[in-house]
Scaffold this motif. Structure first.
Motif, PDB file in Angstrom:
ATOM      1  N   GLU A 293       0.609  -1.148   0.047  1.00 47.48           N
ATOM      2  CA  GLU A 293       0.127  -0.124  -0.159  1.00 47.48           C
ATOM      3  C   GLU A 293       0.836   1.351   0.002  1.00 47.48           C
ATOM      4  O   GLU A 293       0.204   2.397  -0.010  1.00 47.48           O
ATOM      5  N   THR A 294       2.231   1.136   0.272  1.00 46.19           N
ATOM      6  CA  THR A 294       3.232   2.330   0.315  1.00 46.19           C
ATOM      7  C   THR A 294       2.991   3.369  -1.061  1.00 46.19           C
ATOM      8  O   THR A 294       2.524   4.406  -0.638  1.00 46.19           O
ATOM      9  N   ASN A 295       2.894   2.611  -1.981  1.00 41.78           N
ATOM     10  CA  ASN A 295       2.836   3.565  -3.393  1.00 41.78           C
ATOM     11  C   ASN A 295       1.678   3.586  -3.957  1.00 41.78           C
ATOM     12  O   ASN A 295       1.470   4.109  -5.294  1.00 41.78           O
ATOM     13  N   ARG A 296       0.417   3.122  -3.598  1.00 36.44           N
ATOM     14  CA  ARG A 296      -0.834   3.074  -4.116  1.00 36.44           C
ATOM     15  C   ARG A 296      -1.463   4.250  -3.560  1.00 36.44           C
ATOM     16  O   ARG A 296      -1.229   4.720  -2.575  1.00 36.44           O
ATOM     17  N   SER A 297      -2.430   4.567  -4.276  1.00 31.60           N
ATOM     18  CA  SER A 297      -3.618   5.477  -3.664  1.00 31.60           C
ATOM     19  C   SER A 297      -4.171   4.962  -2.320  1.00 31.60           C
ATOM     20  O   SER A 297      -4.450   3.863  -2.316  1.00 31.60           O
ATOM     21  N   THR A 298      -4.602   5.854  -1.354  1.00 31.07           N
ATOM     22  CA  THR A 298      -5.013   5.202  -0.015  1.00 31.07           C
ATOM     23  C   THR A 298      -6.130   4.730  -0.227  1.00 31.07           C
ATOM     24  O   THR A 298      -7.230   5.089  -0.761  1.00 31.07           O
ATOM     25  N   GLY A 299      -6.629   3.408   0.226  1.00 32.80           N
ATOM     26  CA  GLY A 299      -7.638   3.017   0.235  1.00 32.80           C
ATOM     27  C   GLY A 299      -8.510   2.496   1.589  1.00 32.80           C
ATOM     28  O   GLY A 299      -7.996   3.265   2.549  1.00 32.80           O
ATOM     29  N   THR A 300      -9.046   1.404   1.593  1.00 29.02           N
ATOM     30  CA  THR A 300      -9.780   1.001   3.051  1.00 29.02           C
ATOM     31  C   THR A 300      -9.438  -0.199   3.514  1.00 29.02           C
ATOM     32  O   THR A 300      -8.616  -1.104   2.666  1.00 29.02           O
ATOM     33  N   VAL A 301      -9.686  -0.632   4.544  1.00 30.14           N
ATOM     34  CA  VAL A 301      -9.498  -1.823   5.175  1.00 30.14           C
ATOM     35  C   VAL A 301      -9.952  -3.156   4.524  1.00 30.14           C
ATOM     36  O   VAL A 301      -9.368  -4.218   4.518  1.00 30.14           O
ATOM     37  N   LYS A 302     -11.089  -2.838   3.997  1.00 28.30           N
ATOM     38  CA  LYS A 302     -11.939  -3.529   3.104  1.00 28.30           C
ATOM     39  C   LYS A 302     -11.157  -3.998   1.885  1.00 28.30           C
ATOM     40  O   LYS A 302     -10.908  -5.167   1.411  1.00 28.30           O
ATOM     41  N   ARG A 303     -10.483  -3.325   1.278  1.00 27.17           N
ATOM     42  CA  ARG A 303      -9.892  -3.414   0.051  1.00 27.17           C
ATOM     43  C   ARG A 303      -8.698  -4.213   0.471  1.00 27.17           C
ATOM     44  O   ARG A 303      -8.073  -5.025  -0.181  1.00 27.17           O
ATOM     45  N   LEU A 304      -7.882  -4.031   1.523  1.00 33.54           N
ATOM     46  CA  LEU A 304      -6.692  -4.740   2.225  1.00 33.54           C
ATOM     47  C   LEU A 304      -7.291  -6.031   2.243  1.00 33.54           C
ATOM     48  O   LEU A 304      -6.225  -6.900   2.090  1.00 33.54           O
ATOM     49  N   ALA A 305      -8.241  -6.289   2.945  1.00 37.54           N
ATOM     50  CA  ALA A 305      -8.690  -7.743   3.204  1.00 37.54           C
ATOM     51  C   ALA A 305      -9.020  -8.327   1.877  1.00 37.54           C
ATOM     52  O   ALA A 305      -8.347  -9.644   1.885  1.00 37.54           O
TER      53      ALA A 305
ATOM     54  N   THR B  80      -1.143   3.871   6.753  1.00 38.56           N
ATOM     55  CA  THR B  80      -1.644   3.140   5.716  1.00 38.56           C
ATOM     56  C   THR B  80      -2.774   3.591   5.072  1.00 38.56           C
ATOM     57  O   THR B  80      -3.232   3.632   3.637  1.00 38.56           O
ATOM     58  N   PHE B  81      -4.070   4.203   5.724  1.00 38.12           N
ATOM     59  CA  PHE B  81      -5.269   4.611   5.459  1.00 38.12           C
ATOM     60  C   PHE B  81      -5.197   6.160   5.564  1.00 38.12           C
ATOM     61  O   PHE B  81      -6.318   6.580   5.654  1.00 38.12           O
ATOM     62  N   GLY B  82      -4.149   6.691   5.514  1.00 36.94           N
ATOM     63  CA  GLY B  82      -4.267   8.294   5.681  1.00 36.94           C
ATOM     64  C   GLY B  82      -3.570   8.827   4.621  1.00 36.94           C
ATOM     65  O   GLY B  82      -3.704   8.526   3.418  1.00 36.94           O
ATOM     66  N   SER B  83      -2.588   9.880   4.809  1.00 37.08           N
ATOM     67  CA  SER B  83      -2.228  10.769   3.800  1.00 37.08           C
ATOM     68  C   SER B  83      -1.008   9.861   3.085  1.00 37.08           C
ATOM     69  O   SER B  83      -0.242   9.021   3.606  1.00 37.08           O
ATOM     70  N   ALA B  84      -1.325   9.672   1.671  1.00 33.40           N
ATOM     71  CA  ALA B  84      -0.315   9.106   0.810  1.00 33.40           C
ATOM     72  C   ALA B  84       1.108   9.706   0.787  1.00 33.40           C
ATOM     73  O   ALA B  84       2.047   8.879   0.734  1.00 33.40           O
ATOM     74  N   LYS B  85       0.982  11.019   0.845  1.00 42.20           N
ATOM     75  CA  LYS B  85       2.486  11.696   0.858  1.00 42.20           C
ATOM     76  C   LYS B  85       3.227  11.510   2.076  1.00 42.20           C
ATOM     77  O   LYS B  85       4.135  11.191   2.162  1.00 42.20           O
ATOM     78  N   THR B  86       2.568  11.199   3.448  1.00 42.47           N
ATOM     79  CA  THR B  86       3.169  11.015   4.455  1.00 42.47           C
ATOM     80  C   THR B  86       3.589   9.502   4.613  1.00 42.47           C
ATOM     81  O   THR B  86       4.593   9.039   4.948  1.00 42.47           O
ATOM     82  N   ARG B  87       2.761   8.376   3.836  1.00 43.42           N
ATOM     83  CA  ARG B  87       3.005   7.184   4.031  1.00 43.42           C
ATOM     84  C   ARG B  87       4.353   6.943   3.133  1.00 43.42           C
ATOM     85  O   ARG B  87       5.192   6.066   3.317  1.00 43.42           O
ATOM     86  N   ARG B  88       4.308   7.641   1.830  1.00 46.38           N
ATOM     87  CA  ARG B  88       5.628   7.386   1.070  1.00 46.38           C
ATOM     88  C   ARG B  88       6.963   8.030   1.739  1.00 46.38           C
ATOM     89  O   ARG B  88       7.892   7.313   1.828  1.00 46.38           O
TER      90      ARG B  88
END
Length: 670
Positions: free
Chosen positions: A161-173, A210-218
């Motif tokens: 999920e690091t370089n993907r657009s932010t999603g939800t826990v359901k998508r992660l499951a 993981t489910f927050g800011s994509a910029k901060t995650r990267r």
């Protein structure tokens, strides 16, 4: 024992006096005998998370077991004699255990002889902690009872999920299910319940956005896996950070275009002073080189500045500095700091040959940061945020840090030119920044006291101190106060100080759940209020203590040493005495922000008038050196123009004919 010292005598009669702390913590000393009946100290932190009824039951048993072992109850008078049947001099341990069994059964308690023996042995081995029902003190693992294959698949999905657009826990499951099916096929385990899976993801993705800011995650993904390194500045100029950023104010450029200017400045790590700051439309290598020259030059007093910001009226050691450099006689209260090492990012302006040559000529070491590592230049990065909140938001033409924070037609209020905004910035640094207590300049022995950059500079100019190291033993640590903290990538923050050690990586504790659910996964930390050099973390998984040192402990001498902070305390005392100067500086700071918000005088009536006025000021201000007006007048009078030497009569003015479209159409028609 004598006060805080202990006198030891060896087998040949030689005596040695040692501090009590060294005797208790010395690894070369060993206790060869223990007073009979003394129980080990219980884990103070873990006792707090045990339910109150369970603790009450354990203390009830402790009272009876102390009476069984010593013959006297703990709440009895100091001159009490052993109770009948419990005197260790007359009765064996088994007889006393049977007497206690008879007493408890007579009181209506249903206990067995095996229970008393088991609890007595546990109390002698573990103290009060051995009497606690361990079912209520059990530490759970970071992932609970979830199948390890599910845990591994979830970790892999979180990494993806690091370089993907932010999603939800359901998508992660859904992605976890795909990974399990690809790796294990028909034998793939099923996912736990929704609530359990959400808790699992919350623990595994803690601090990763993981489910927050994509910029901060990267950005977090680029950080090193181990602990952050740190440097300690022992003197002004030892470590100086430089960087550039667009300022959140629209200005009128020299060509009349309204745009943002770029702020470039230096931040001294030891004092948090701003040796120099420049505003340019775009930072170039030459601008960065000029910034070094400004840092090495005293800031002169300018017309309109209050007398309270003179160096002679500040806390800076004016007389001593003036004796070394007479240029400081009429300087403002901004210290002159000669950089020894400059830390910069990999911007073109800083890695260019021009800037490197300027640093080499001035004897300055240039230390670029690693690519994608903004935290290595954190001091100057954080200071840019302070500029936005302390200065830029009060200036006319403020547009906020992003479109989301921008007001309606905010750029139309831009009336300051770069030259005028530079003058305001210089005055603000001298008046506000250098005299404002900085949160990074706190006395570790008194964290509530913050120094100003000028006060810290004066303290470090006098002397740099040293912080002694102290070791601690297990029993001594148990007596210390307890604090529950999280272990992050930077270490453990306690009382505004950061503690870190490689042992946290050896046990893989960073960002992990301690297993103490009652404390929300925090870790039990013991600290000595009178010794800030290190703290102790209880390893809830393997047992024992982990000694974690203060991040600045390895540097000697310390910038926050005892002698240096003695000077700092004297400076703070003088701060309260010179109330007149402090009031003048506060009034000047308020007037500066009011003037910046209102715009230059005379104030135009409409936005268009303000823009035109700004362009006029920008174009009228000379960008290069000009001769003095008196010299220009003398030259104009000495050299007459050609018209004055050979006067000629004015020629006849011939008016131009008017253009008539209809007449031209008739003339050219066929």
């Amino acid at each position: 024992m004598t006060g805080s010292g202990v006198r030891l005598e060896d087998v040949v009669g030689a005596q040695t006096t040692l501090p009590l702390g060294e005797v208790l913590t010395g690894r070369d000393l060993e206790w060869v005998s223990t007073p009979r009946g003394a129980a080990p100290l219980p884990p103070a932190g873990m006792l707090e998370v045990v339910p109150q009824p369970v603790m009450a039951r354990a203390r009830w048993w402790e009272r009876h077991l102390i009476e069984l072992l010593t013959g006297v109850a703990p709440d009895a008078a100091h001159d009490s004699t052993p109770q009948s049947g419990y005197d260790p001099r007359r009765h064996t341990l088994r007889q006393r255990e049977l007497a206690k069994l008879t007493e408890l059964r007579a009181a209506g308690h249903s206990v067995s002889f095996a229970t008393i023996k088991r609890l007595r042995a546990a109390y002698e081995r573990q103290g009060l902690w051995g009497l606690v029902d361990q079912r209520y003190a059990r530490v759970s693992g970071p992932t609970g009872r979830v199948d390890q294959r599910v845990v591994d698949a979830t970790v892999q999905a979180i990494d993806e999920e690091t370089n993907r657009s932010t999603g939800t826990v359901k998508r992660l499951a859904r992605r976890v299910t795909q990974i399990l099916a690809a790796e294990h096929g028909n034998t793939a385990p099923a996912l736990p319940s929704t609530a359990t899976f959400y808790r699992l993801v919350g623990r595994l993705a803690q601090g990763r956005h993981t489910f927050g800011s994509a910029k901060t995650r990267r950005s977090l993904a680029k950080s090193p896996k181990g602990p952050f390194g740190s440097v300690s500045a022992l003197r002004p100029g030892q470590w100086v950070h430089i960087d550039s950023t667009p300022i959140d104010v629209r200005v009128v450029l020299d060509n009349g275009v309204i745009d943002r200017a770029e702020l470039t400045w230096l931040v001294d790590l030891a004092t948090r002073s701003i040796p120099a700051a420049v505003l340019r439309p775009t930072t170039k290598a030459a601008d960065a080189a000029v910034l070094l020259a400004r840092a090495l030059t005293p800031e002169p007093m300018r017309p309109g500045w209050v007398d309270a910001v003179r160096m002679s009226r500040s806390v800076l050691p004016h007389r001593r500095l003036t004796a070394l450099d007479d240029q400081l006689t009429h300087a403002a209260a901004r210290p002159v700091i000669v950089p020894e090492t400059i830390v910069c990012d990999n911007g073109k302006a800083y890695v260019s040959q021009t800037f490197r040559t300027a640093c080499r000529a001035m004897g300055i070491n240039l230390q670029p940061t690693h690519l994608g590592s903004p935290w290595e230049n954190s001091a100057v990065e954080r200071s840019f945020n302070s500029v936005g909140t302390l200065f830029a938001q009060y200036v006319a033409g403020h547009v906020g840090r992003s479109v989301e924070h921008r007001g309606k037609s905010a750029e139309k209020n831009a009336v300051w030119s770069i030259v005028e905004l530079q003058a305001l910035l210089d005055e603000w640094i001298v008046t506000v920044w250098q005299n404002r207590p900085h949160d990074g300049l706190r006395n570790p022995l008194a964290p509530d006291t913050a120094l100003t950059p000028n006060e810290q500079y004066a303290a470090l100019v006098e002397v740099a101190g040293y912080v002694p190291v102290a070791l601690n033993a297990d029993d001594y640590v148990e007596l210390l106060p307890v604090s529950w903290n999280r272990i992050g990538r930077a270490g453990i923050k306690l009382n505004r100080r950061t503690y870190d050690d490689n042992a946290l990586d050896a046990y893989n504790l960073r960002g992990e759940h301690s297993g103490v659910t009652a404390r929300d996964g925090r870790w039990e930390v013991h600290f000595d209020p009178y010794d800030i050099t290190r703290i102790w973390v209880r390893n809830h998984r393997d047992g024992g203590w982990i000694t974690v040192g203060w991040k600045h402990l390895r540097s000697a001498p310390m910038p926050f040493g005892e002698v240096a902070w003695q000077h700092a305390r004297n400076i703070l005392r003088r701060r309260g005495e010179d109330t007149a100067t402090e009031a003048q500086i506060a009034a000047a700071a308020a007037q500066l922000l009011d003037r910046a918000e209102q715009g230059p005088e005379p104030k135009a009536t409409t936005p268009r008038d303000r823009r035109v006025a700004g362009r006029t000021r920008s174009t009228n201000a000379p960008s290069g050196p000009r001769p003095n007006p008196s010299e220009q007048q003398d030259t104009a009078q000495a050299v007459p123009t050609a018209r004055e030497e050979n006067p000629e009569p004015l020629a006849e003015v011939i008016p131009l004919p008017l253009f008539d479209a209809r007449e031209e159409a008739r003339r050219w028609s066929f």
